[in-house]
Structure formats: structure tokens, C-alpha cells
Motif scaffolding. Sequence first.
Motif, PDB file in Angstrom:
ATOM      1  N   SER A   1       0.842  -1.199   0.000  1.00 11.32           N
ATOM      2  CA  SER A   1       0.000   0.000   0.000  1.00 11.32           C
ATOM      3  C   SER A   1       0.878   1.250   0.000  1.00 11.32           C
ATOM      4  N   ASP A   2       0.530   2.231  -0.853  1.00  8.22           N
ATOM      5  CA  ASP A   2       1.226   3.518  -0.900  1.00  8.22           C
ATOM      6  C   ASP A   2       2.683   3.381  -1.319  1.00  8.22           C
ATOM      7  N   ALA A   3       2.961   2.444  -2.229  1.00  6.52           N
ATOM      8  CA  ALA A   3       4.327   2.248  -2.728  1.00  6.52           C
ATOM      9  C   ALA A   3       4.501   2.915  -4.088  1.00  6.52           C
ATOM     10  N   VAL A   4       5.725   3.357  -4.376  1.00 13.00           N
ATOM     11  CA  VAL A   4       6.061   3.966  -5.659  1.00 13.00           C
ATOM     12  C   VAL A   4       7.409   3.424  -6.113  1.00 13.00           C
ATOM     13  N   PHE A   5       7.456   2.929  -7.350  1.00  9.69           N
ATOM     14  CA  PHE A   5       8.683   2.383  -7.914  1.00  9.69           C
ATOM     15  C   PHE A   5       8.972   3.023  -9.266  1.00  9.69           C
ATOM     16  N   VAL A   6      10.251   3.218  -9.550  1.00  8.15           N
ATOM     17  CA  VAL A   6      10.682   3.579 -10.901  1.00  8.15           C
ATOM     18  C   VAL A   6      11.328   2.334 -11.497  1.00  8.15           C
ATOM     19  N   VAL A   7      10.754   1.830 -12.582  1.00  4.27           N
ATOM     20  CA  VAL A   7      11.246   0.623 -13.244  1.00  4.27           C
ATOM     21  C   VAL A   7      11.856   1.015 -14.574  1.00  4.27           C
ATOM     22  N   GLY A   8      12.989   0.424 -14.893  1.00  4.44           N
ATOM     23  CA  GLY A   8      13.635   0.667 -16.175  1.00  4.44           C
ATOM     24  C   GLY A   8      13.695  -0.605 -16.994  1.00  4.44           C
ATOM     25  N   ILE A   9      13.370  -0.503 -18.293  1.00  5.61           N
ATOM     26  CA  ILE A   9      13.589  -1.597 -19.236  1.00  5.61           C
ATOM     27  C   ILE A   9      14.459  -1.034 -20.356  1.00  5.61           C
ATOM     28  N   SER A  10      15.488  -1.789 -20.719  1.00  2.00           N
ATOM     29  CA  SER A  10      16.509  -1.230 -21.597  1.00  2.00           C
ATOM     30  C   SER A  10      16.886  -2.206 -22.698  1.00  2.00           C
ATOM     31  N   SER A  11      17.238  -1.637 -23.873  1.00  2.00           N
ATOM     32  CA  SER A  11      17.654  -2.431 -25.030  1.00  2.00           C
ATOM     33  C   SER A  11      18.425  -1.527 -25.976  1.00  2.00           C
ATOM     34  N   ASP A  12      19.244  -2.129 -26.852  1.00  2.00           N
ATOM     35  CA  ASP A  12      19.896  -1.343 -27.894  1.00  2.00           C
ATOM     36  C   ASP A  12      18.988  -1.190 -29.116  1.00  2.00           C
ATOM     37  N   ASP A  13      17.798  -1.777 -29.061  1.00  4.12           N
ATOM     38  CA  ASP A  13      16.803  -1.663 -30.135  1.00  4.12           C
ATOM     39  C   ASP A  13      15.808  -0.571 -29.766  1.00  4.12           C
ATOM     40  N   ARG A  14      16.079   0.648 -30.212  1.00  2.00           N
ATOM     41  CA  ARG A  14      15.217   1.778 -29.842  1.00  2.00           C
ATOM     42  C   ARG A  14      13.789   1.600 -30.349  1.00  2.00           C
ATOM     43  N   SER A  15      13.636   1.008 -31.533  1.00  5.35           N
ATOM     44  CA  SER A  15      12.295   0.832 -32.088  1.00  5.35           C
ATOM     45  C   SER A  15      11.444  -0.048 -31.177  1.00  5.35           C
ATOM     46  N   LEU A  16      12.042  -1.085 -30.576  1.00  2.00           N
ATOM     47  CA  LEU A  16      11.301  -1.938 -29.654  1.00  2.00           C
ATOM     48  C   LEU A  16      10.907  -1.166 -28.408  1.00  2.00           C
ATOM     49  N   ILE A  17      11.833  -0.380 -27.856  1.00  2.00           N
ATOM     50  CA  ILE A  17      11.545   0.406 -26.654  1.00  2.00           C
ATOM     51  C   ILE A  17      10.429   1.418 -26.935  1.00  2.00           C
ATOM     52  N   GLU A  18      10.468   2.073 -28.092  1.00  2.00           N
ATOM     53  CA  GLU A  18       9.428   3.041 -28.441  1.00  2.00           C
ATOM     54  C   GLU A  18       8.089   2.365 -28.695  1.00  2.00           C
ATOM     55  N   LYS A  19       8.116   1.166 -29.254  1.00  3.31           N
ATOM     56  CA  LYS A  19       6.885   0.402 -29.463  1.00  3.31           C
ATOM     57  C   LYS A  19       6.235   0.046 -28.130  1.00  3.31           C
ATOM     58  N   ILE A  20       7.053  -0.334 -27.159  1.00  6.59           N
ATOM     59  CA  ILE A  20       6.535  -0.660 -25.829  1.00  6.59           C
ATOM     60  C   ILE A  20       5.962   0.587 -25.163  1.00  6.59           C
ATOM     61  N   GLU A  21       6.676   1.713 -25.272  1.00  9.83           N
ATOM     62  CA  GLU A  21       6.177   2.959 -24.688  1.00  9.83           C
ATOM     63  C   GLU A  21       4.813   3.310 -25.259  1.00  9.83           C
ATOM     64  N   TYR A  22       4.662   3.230 -26.583  1.00  9.87           N
ATOM     65  CA  TYR A  22       3.372   3.549 -27.219  1.00  9.87           C
ATOM     66  C   TYR A  22       2.286   2.601 -26.720  1.00  9.87           C
ATOM     67  N   ALA A  23       2.614   1.317 -26.626  1.00 19.54           N
ATOM     68  CA  ALA A  23       1.627   0.329 -26.188  1.00 19.54           C
ATOM     69  C   ALA A  23       1.181   0.585 -24.751  1.00 19.54           C
ATOM     70  N   LEU A  24       2.089   0.968 -23.881  1.00 21.75           N
ATOM     71  CA  LEU A  24       1.718   1.248 -22.495  1.00 21.75           C
ATOM     72  C   LEU A  24       0.801   2.460 -22.393  1.00 21.75           C
ATOM     73  N   ASN A  25       0.967   3.397 -23.310  1.00 22.71           N
ATOM     74  CA  ASN A  25       0.093   4.576 -23.332  1.00 22.71           C
ATOM     75  C   ASN A  25      -1.201   4.326 -24.090  1.00 22.71           C
ATOM     76  N   HIS A  26      -1.248   3.241 -24.885  1.00 21.25           N
ATOM     77  CA  HIS A  26      -2.444   2.860 -25.646  1.00 21.25           C
ATOM     78  C   HIS A  26      -2.616   1.343 -25.535  1.00 21.25           C
ATOM     79  N   PRO A  27      -2.853   0.819 -24.332  1.00 19.50           N
ATOM     80  CA  PRO A  27      -2.813  -0.633 -24.116  1.00 19.50           C
ATOM     81  C   PRO A  27      -3.945  -1.388 -24.795  1.00 19.50           C
TER      82      PRO A  27
END
Length: 229
Positions: free
Chosen positions: A93-119
Motif C-alpha cells: 500500500s502507498d508504494a512507488v517504484f521507478v522501473v527501467g527496461i533497456s535495449s539497444d533496439d530503440r524501435s522496440l523500446i518506443e513500441k513498448i512505450e506507445y503500447a503502455l500509453n495505448h494498451p
Amino acid sequence: MAYTLLLRLAGPMQSWGSDSHFEIRKTDQYPTKSGVIGMLAAALGRSRDADISDLKKLDFGVRVDQPGETITDFHTARKDSKTSYITRRSYLSDAVFVVGISSDDRSLIEKIEYALNHPAYPLFLGRRSCPPVQPLTLGVKDDGLKVALLKEPWHGSSDIYKNSVGQEQLKLVLEGRGAGVIRRVNDSPSSFDFHDRQYESRLISEIMVPKVNTENTDHDVMSFLEDLE
């Protein structure tokens, strides 16, 4: 070059279980890799039996900005008309975390970001009863995982944690054998298929790092990188 997407995982309740069995549903003290990958797969619209090997390969780290408090809920469930039993489910309860996911494939990272904003499917913090609050995504950083997590300002929300003694440092959890406390956890998923769920173990390292406040970002990231190797 590595690119890192940072997520802010916050909500009234979260539950990240890597060691739950039958009637006892525990929670870890910070998000599991399997739980976060499950959320990414849901956002991308992948079915339970879909290939997740690309998501499993992502470098993964967690910073505990606000540890919250563990609470336990008791449920009475019926096995049949004459038999009932008690289940115990733990949450943060009342927890906050900063999570990082990383790759050298920027297109994959951007695809995931878009999906999280439009799930494609609803997102939750470990369990369906735990929806995330916004903002969920904090942007794609042109940094590797360690640097991105060290540079990001504190995202806690409670004045209790902001002003209390002993909260000048935050716990940082990274994959692999490094400095600090080293543990082995069984939360690296190979399959979410209901009929063939598979998880592998991985090593993680916990270390304390300075908290960067939004009003003071004079923070020498490079001076801490040697401690994380």
C-alpha cells in the motif's frame, strides 16, 4: 548504444508475487520481472501463449522510491456447499517504484512505450485488483539502464517519505552479480501459458543510491557506477 524506458509504478495497492502458493498469496517488496513483462505483453496485445522471448531479453531494473506498507487481506472461499477455506493475499500500500527496461533496439523500446500509453488489454500492478495511476511512462532515455535510473528525480508522493530521516538514499535493484546484497529470485518468465507456465531464476543485486530531488538535480551519476559493477 542502449535506450531505456522508465516507468512509474504507483497505485493504491500493488502485489508482486514470486513465491505464492495456493491459499497464500505473498508479495515481494518491489516489482518482479515476470510481473512487469506480463504488463508489457498485455499492453502489446499478446495472448497468454505468445512468444515473449524479446521481452525477456530486456535489461530490467527497479528503484524503490517509496517502499509503502505491506497489508494482508483475508478471503473466505467455498470449495463446495459444505466446505470453505481462508485465503491470505498480501499487497503493498502507498508504494512507488521507478522501473527501467533497456535495449539497444530503440524501435522496440518506443513500441513498448506507445503500447503502455495505448494498451490493448487493461494494465495492472501484479493483480487485476491493482490498477496503476498516471503517469505510467516517464519517457525513453538515451542512457543505459543504470545511468537512467540514477539520474531520474525522485517520484515518491508522500511527505512522510520526503521528509523522514534515513530517506536520503533509495534502494536500486539490478540484474546480475554486483555490489551490495545479492539474491536469486525465480521470476524470469519463459511462458505465461495457463497450461505450461515456465519461470527461470536470475541473480539480482541491491544497492543504496542517493535520492535526486526535483529541486536539486546536481547529481554526479558517474561517481556511483563503479559500485554497481
